[in-house]
Write a protein that holds these residues in place. Structure first.
Motif, PDB file in Angstrom:
ATOM      1  N   PRO A  81      -3.443  24.083  15.003  1.00  0.00           N
ATOM      2  CA  PRO A  81      -3.182  25.431  14.191  1.00  0.00           C
ATOM      3  C   PRO A  81      -3.404  24.778  12.176  1.00  0.00           C
ATOM      4  O   PRO A  81      -2.940  23.563  12.245  1.00  0.00           O
ATOM      5  N   VAL A  82      -4.100  25.668  11.799  1.00  0.00           N
ATOM      6  CA  VAL A  82      -4.182  25.527  10.376  1.00  0.00           C
ATOM      7  C   VAL A  82      -3.516  26.412   9.196  1.00  0.00           C
ATOM      8  O   VAL A  82      -4.111  27.932   9.597  1.00  0.00           O
ATOM      9  N   VAL A  83      -2.890  26.440   8.418  1.00  0.00           N
ATOM     10  CA  VAL A  83      -2.378  27.169   7.649  1.00  0.00           C
ATOM     11  C   VAL A  83      -2.969  27.045   6.340  1.00  0.00           C
ATOM     12  O   VAL A  83      -3.476  26.277   5.644  1.00  0.00           O
ATOM     13  N   LEU A 110      -3.848  42.103  12.688  1.00  0.00           N
ATOM     14  CA  LEU A 110      -3.287  42.398  10.893  1.00  0.00           C
ATOM     15  C   LEU A 110      -4.968  42.236   9.722  1.00  0.00           C
ATOM     16  O   LEU A 110      -4.353  42.101   8.975  1.00  0.00           O
ATOM     17  N   VAL A 111      -5.973  42.509  10.628  1.00  0.00           N
ATOM     18  CA  VAL A 111      -7.194  41.754   9.287  1.00  0.00           C
ATOM     19  C   VAL A 111      -7.847  43.051   9.374  1.00  0.00           C
ATOM     20  O   VAL A 111      -8.265  43.535   9.762  1.00  0.00           O
ATOM     21  N   ASP A 149      -8.655  34.743  15.792  1.00  0.00           N
ATOM     22  CA  ASP A 149      -7.456  33.987  15.858  1.00  0.00           C
ATOM     23  C   ASP A 149      -6.076  33.393  14.629  1.00  0.00           C
ATOM     24  O   ASP A 149      -5.554  32.837  14.970  1.00  0.00           O
ATOM     25  N   ILE A 150      -6.530  34.633  13.825  1.00  0.00           N
ATOM     26  CA  ILE A 150      -5.775  35.183  13.023  1.00  0.00           C
ATOM     27  C   ILE A 150      -3.761  35.907  13.280  1.00  0.00           C
ATOM     28  O   ILE A 150      -4.203  36.391  14.234  1.00  0.00           O
ATOM     29  N   ASP A 151      -2.294  34.726  13.344  1.00  0.00           N
ATOM     30  CA  ASP A 151      -2.155  35.543  14.341  1.00  0.00           C
ATOM     31  C   ASP A 151      -0.824  35.394  12.845  1.00  0.00           C
ATOM     32  O   ASP A 151       0.310  36.368  13.563  1.00  0.00           O
ATOM     33  N   VAL A 162      -4.001  30.646  11.139  1.00  0.00           N
ATOM     34  CA  VAL A 162      -5.361  30.676  12.245  1.00  0.00           C
ATOM     35  C   VAL A 162      -4.384  29.583  13.378  1.00  0.00           C
ATOM     36  O   VAL A 162      -4.404  28.002  13.472  1.00  0.00           O
ATOM     37  N   LYS A 163      -4.356  30.226  14.616  1.00  0.00           N
ATOM     38  CA  LYS A 163      -3.489  28.953  15.812  1.00  0.00           C
ATOM     39  C   LYS A 163      -4.307  28.392  15.952  1.00  0.00           C
ATOM     40  O   LYS A 163      -4.077  27.494  16.800  1.00  0.00           O
TER      41      LYS A 163
END
Length: 468
Positions: free
Chosen positions: A236-238, A280-281, A424-426, A458-459
């Motif tokens: 996961p990346v924030v 969400l986007v 993959d943006i969760d 991004v998960k």
């Protein structure tokens, strides 16, 4: 710059060989730049570029010529050259009647940078040097640059368009080198707005504290002295708000430009109405955002800029359009025809591209991430528009462990695929911010663009690190 009757006669000359469309783009640009390196002012320069580009279209063929001679004879010569390149024969005399219009107001300028003494601009860079060095003894080098420009443009075409614009921009860049036991590390910050010198006035809504910006560039460099090598693998990346908009600019923005779409060179071709991202986007390109780096009253083909929703709630709704591609598709342009200067042909380009706020809290996004990477400053990157594959550097990043931001990281890249990242943006926060000014390169041309986004997760993204 040029009288209306002269422009009308120039367009008539351009249409003499039977062309379908003719256009004059004229500009008068003045700029000033100051650079500092290692405590010394290296140069103070001023310049002026003035000229016109003439475009002639016949069917699928475009002829183009430019000239720095804005006299009627100079324009006529360029018009004949462009017309000859686009078509042959004699189309007969065609009168052109222009309809002057006033573009909508998207920016206001209180203090023209050209009225500010150069010594004041030099003193600002010296303050930047002092502020960066005050961050710590580890700082061994500071480089800074300041630039401002004022570009007056006139755009007219054979469809009756006749419009002018006056574009003022202010830019500053700061690079800092820190030295420590682990070697040298760098930090970078920048600011840029399409307004005047008032950007440095605390009373202005877009105020930039240039001293704080310099200290932050130094902080980045110093923090990385104690950084560990970035890990490798998918996790996961924030991405912090305002720092990752370039990811969307590169990873999907270029793929939504109509020239790529019509060539079939985009992964988004033929997908309008389809779910291409997380619900969400919502992705927007907006050339009307007051003061932002990519803002214009009209694009470089004379069409008013506008707010274009490209993806809404994950669904692809539209592309970005210039004159040629919109005419071919039988629709209106979207205000995205842009060019570097009068010496260049326009093409489809972004303005300010960003993701809207989501429903989540930024702190909660981190707290709910057990293990991953937190990117607080994304670097430059590249993308293959045909596949959506991209690589981005991480200028400042940290490890996330048990829901907390811990050790700083260095020497890492983000590697992924644009369409997959969108899906993959969760988690998406409600803390939207615009990012640093950018120059977008495409087909050898560079134009000012802005980008932004709220904090998001991004998960799964691949980290290309150097940790063993």
């Amino acid at each position: 710059m040029i009288d209306q009757d002269v422009i009308e006669r120039t367009l008539s000359v351009a249409l003499r060989t039977g062309a379908d469309f003719a256009e004059v783009y004229a500009e008068d640009k003045r700029n000033t730049s100051v650079s500092l390196d290692d405590g010394r002012i290296e140069q103070v320069t001023s310049g002026r570029d003035r000229g016109a580009g003439i475009r002639v279209i016949k069917g699928e063929t475009t002829g183009f010529a430019h000239s720095s001679d804005l006299s009627e004879s100079g324009l006529a010569e360029a018009a004949r050259a462009a017309a000859a390149a686009a078509s042959r024969g004699d189309g007969g005399a065609r009168a052109v009647s222009l309809q002057p219009t006033t573009a909508h107001t998207v920016n206001t300028v209180d203090v023209l940078p050209e009225t500010v003494p150069k010594v004041t601009k030099v003193e600002m860079l010296q303050r930047i040097d002092d502020a960066a060095r005050s961050a710590g003894d580890e700082v061994v080098q500071v480089s800074a640059g300041y630039g401002d420009s004022r570009k007056r443009v006139l755009i007219a075409n054979s469809e009756g368009v006749f419009v002018t614009d006056d574009i003022v921009r202010v830019l500053a860049r700061i690079s800092v080198v820190a030295d420590g036991d682990a070697g040298m590390q760098t930090g970078f910050q920048s600011m840029g707005h399409t307004i005047g010198w008032e950007v440095f006035d605390p009373a202005n809504d877009l105020y930039v504290d240039i001293d704080a910006l310099a200290r932050d560039a130094a902080r980045q460099a110093i923090v990385k002295l104690g950084a560990r090598p970035a890990p490798s693998g998918a996790m996961p990346v924030v991405i912090k708000n305002g720092t990752g908009g370039v990811l969307f600019h590169e990873a999907c923005g270029h793929g939504l430009e109509a020239d790529h779409i019509q060539k079939g060179a985009s992964v988004y071709a033929g997908k309008t109405g389809e779910l291409v991202a997380s619900p969400l986007v919502t992705l927007v390109d907006d050339g009307t955002m007051a003061g932002e780096w990519g803002t214009l009253a009209v694009d470089d083909e004379g069409h008013e800029t506008q707010r274009n929703v490209l993806i809404e709630d994950g669904v692809l709704t539209d592309y970005m359009w210039d004159h040629i591609r919109s005419r071919k598709a039988g629709r209106d342009p979207s205000g995205n025809g842009r060019r570097q200067s009068f010496m260049h042909l326009p093409m489809v380009r972004m303005t300010n591209t960003f993701v809207l706020d989501g429903p989540d809290d930024a702190d909660e996004i981190v707290a709910s991430t057990d293990h991953g990477v937190y990117v607080s400053h994304l670097g430059g990157g590249s993308v293959n528009t045909a596949t959506g594959d991209f690589v981005f550097g991480m200028n400042e990043a940290y490890l996330i462990e048990n829901g907390e931001i811990t050790e700083p990281l260095r020497e890492g890249n983000l590697i992924g695929n644009g369409p997959q990242v969108l899906r993959d943006i969760d988690m998406l926060a409600d803390d939207f911010a615009m990012g640093n000014p950018g120059t977008c390169g495409k087909d050898g041309q560079g134009v000012p663009v802005g980008d932004g986004q709220p904090t998001l997760r991004v998960k799964s993204l691949t980290i290309g690190g150097t940790a063993a």
